[in-house]
Design a protein around this motif. Structure first.
Motif, short mmCIF file in Angstrom:
data_model
loop_
_atom_site.label_atom_id
_atom_site.label_comp_id
_atom_site.label_asym_id
_atom_site.label_seq_id
_atom_site.Cartn_x
_atom_site.Cartn_y
_atom_site.Cartn_z
N ALA A 276 0.84 -1.20 0.00
CA ALA A 276 0.00 0.00 0.00
C ALA A 276 0.88 1.25 0.00
O ALA A 276 1.98 1.26 0.56
CB ALA A 276 -0.92 0.00 1.21
N ILE A 277 0.38 2.31 -0.61
CA ILE A 277 1.09 3.58 -0.65
C ILE A 277 0.63 4.49 0.49
O ILE A 277 1.40 5.28 1.02
CB ILE A 277 0.86 4.27 -2.01
N GLY A 278 -0.62 4.35 0.88
CA GLY A 278 -1.17 5.16 1.95
C GLY A 278 -2.49 4.59 2.41
O GLY A 278 -2.99 3.60 1.87
N GLY A 279 -3.06 5.22 3.41
CA GLY A 279 -4.34 4.77 3.93
C GLY A 279 -4.73 5.56 5.16
O GLY A 279 -3.97 6.41 5.65
N PHE A 293 -4.83 2.87 -0.19
CA PHE A 293 -4.50 3.31 -1.54
C PHE A 293 -3.29 2.51 -2.01
O PHE A 293 -2.24 2.51 -1.35
CB PHE A 293 -4.17 4.81 -1.54
N ALA A 294 -3.45 1.80 -3.13
CA ALA A 294 -2.36 0.95 -3.63
C ALA A 294 -2.52 0.74 -5.12
O ALA A 294 -3.63 0.82 -5.66
CB ALA A 294 -2.36 -0.40 -2.91
N LYS A 295 -1.41 0.46 -5.78
CA LYS A 295 -1.48 0.11 -7.20
C LYS A 295 -2.35 -1.13 -7.37
O LYS A 295 -2.30 -2.06 -6.53
CB LYS A 295 -0.08 -0.15 -7.75
N PRO A 296 -3.16 -1.20 -8.41
CA PRO A 296 -4.08 -2.34 -8.57
C PRO A 296 -3.37 -3.70 -8.52
O PRO A 296 -3.94 -4.66 -7.98
CB PRO A 296 -4.69 -2.08 -9.96
N GLU A 297 -2.14 -3.77 -9.03
CA GLU A 297 -1.44 -5.05 -9.02
C GLU A 297 -1.01 -5.48 -7.62
O GLU A 297 -0.59 -6.63 -7.41
CB GLU A 297 -0.23 -5.00 -9.95
N LYS A 298 -1.12 -4.57 -6.66
CA LYS A 298 -0.76 -4.90 -5.28
C LYS A 298 -1.97 -5.32 -4.44
O LYS A 298 -1.80 -5.77 -3.29
CB LYS A 298 -0.09 -3.70 -4.61
N HIS A 299 -3.16 -5.18 -4.98
CA HIS A 299 -4.36 -5.42 -4.20
C HIS A 299 -4.45 -6.87 -3.71
O HIS A 299 -4.85 -7.12 -2.56
CB HIS A 299 -5.61 -5.05 -5.00
N ALA A 300 -4.12 -7.81 -4.58
CA ALA A 300 -4.23 -9.22 -4.19
C ALA A 300 -3.31 -9.53 -3.02
O ALA A 300 -3.71 -10.23 -2.08
CB ALA A 300 -3.91 -10.11 -5.39
N ALA A 301 -2.10 -9.01 -3.05
CA ALA A 301 -1.15 -9.27 -1.96
C ALA A 301 -1.64 -8.63 -0.66
O ALA A 301 -1.48 -9.22 0.43
CB ALA A 301 0.23 -8.73 -2.33
N ILE A 302 -2.24 -7.45 -0.76
CA ILE A 302 -2.75 -6.79 0.44
C ILE A 302 -3.93 -7.55 1.01
O ILE A 302 -4.04 -7.75 2.23
CB ILE A 302 -3.13 -5.33 0.11
#
Length: 331
Positions: A276-279, A293-302
């Motif tokens: 995530a970049i922020g939240g 807030f994160a790049k879409p390609e990072k959503h699965a890992a989060i």
């Protein structure tokens, strides 16, 4: 019978500057959007054939004979404000849990006030709905709440809301290209921390501390301009918006030691480690929903890292509080 549908909201920047104790002296501003998760209020006149006069159905069921017997503070306040004498039946349904930081209590107040206007055969402006709900919550119920939630619920949409020292406000829609709006949406995640909180006590701790946090609140208001500038300049990476959310969370945490908890800090740290970049925690803090807030390609890992939490997909909403069923002759 009338059914109103009123949206919940996500606030990005400026929260805290919407408290009357702040903006009456300094002015304030927030950047917020409503989402496609709603509070539904069904309201009908109750035929005089029952032992009770009013029936209110939410997480509890109340059958009462007088307004003062109503336990639900918002229903009691709205009924008294609207001079309700005839018997009414009110049902509440919400898409997401109450006390979760999405402005649900204000959506309820706006939606119920809207329904009572409709039962009287009156159309009402968004501005009037918002002002009425602010008055009901702050003055009649006496809650420690700001003024942004009622306005977002009444107006709907992605807006900059400015608060003035004379208690007036301006609502300015944020105009973005479809690509930029979709880019923002695709970077956002919404997850439930697993615990609700009573916002009033947390908000009071922040209100009591306003004079000691002038630097922080002025900076948080500046972030409204900075956030809009990032979104409206296609040459600026959308990631900068996420970094600003991260910075705003640091400032928000400083407003009161009740805004965050060790559990919330752990969730946030895990999300950041997963990409995530922020939240931030939405609303007063202490629990409820976390916006990431994160790049879409990072959503699965989060999601995998936070797999014990409930993740909620959503879209932006621009309709505000609406009457979705109107049958003036129906019981």
């Amino acid at each position: 019978m009338i059914i109103t549908r009123t949206p919940f909201r996500i606030s990005f920047f400026g929260g805290g500057t919407d408290y009357p104790g702040w903006y009456r002296e300094h002015g304030g501003a927030v950047l917020a959007t409503t989402i496609d998760k709603y509070c539904y209020i069904t309201c009908r006149r109750l035929p005089p054939f029952f032992e009770h006069k009013h029936r209110i159905v939410y997480s509890h069921i109340e059958n009462v004979c007088n307004n003062h017997e109503i336990e639900h503070p918002a229903v009691r306040a709205v009924f008294n404000w609207a001079n309700v004498f005839d018997g009414l039946e009110v049902h509440h349904d919400g898409d997401l849990p109450a006390r979760s930081g999405l402005g649900s209590s204000s959506s309820f107040t706006v939606g119920l006030a809207h329904a009572l206007y409709g039962l009287r055969g009156q159309m009402v402006s968004q501005h009037t709905l918002a002002k009425d709900a602010i008055h009901i919550e702050q003055n009649l119920i006496g809650e420690n709440v700001g003024s942004q939630d009622q306005i977002s619920a009444a107006y709907g949409g992605f807006n900059r809301i400015d608060f003035h020292q004379d208690d007036s406000f301006d609502v300015s829609p944020i105009i973005l290209s479809r690509y930029r709006l979709e880019e923002l949406h695709d970077h956002l995640m919404l997850c439930f921390t697993g615990f609700s909180r009573i916002a009033d006590a947390i908000a009071k701790s922040k209100i009591d501390n306003l004079k000691n946090r002038e630097t922080e609140l002025n900076r948080m208001r500046e972030m409204v301009d900075e956030g809009i500038a990032i979104l409206t300049d296609s040459h600026v990476s959308i990631d900068e918006f996420g970094k600003l959310i991260d910075l705003s969370w640091k400032y928000k945490r400083s407003l009161s030691d009740q805004v965050s908890t060790p559990e919330i800090d752990q969730i946030y740290d895990e999300a950041m480690r997963a990409g995530a970049i922020g939240g931030k925690i939405l609303g007063a803090g202490g629990g409820g929903f976390m916006l990431l807030f994160a790049k879409p390609e990072k959503h699965a890992a989060i999601r995998e890292r936070l797999k014990n939490l409930v993740h909620v997909s959503f879209n932006f909403d621009d309709s505000g509080s609406r009457v979705v069923l109107y049958q003036p002759n129906g019981l």
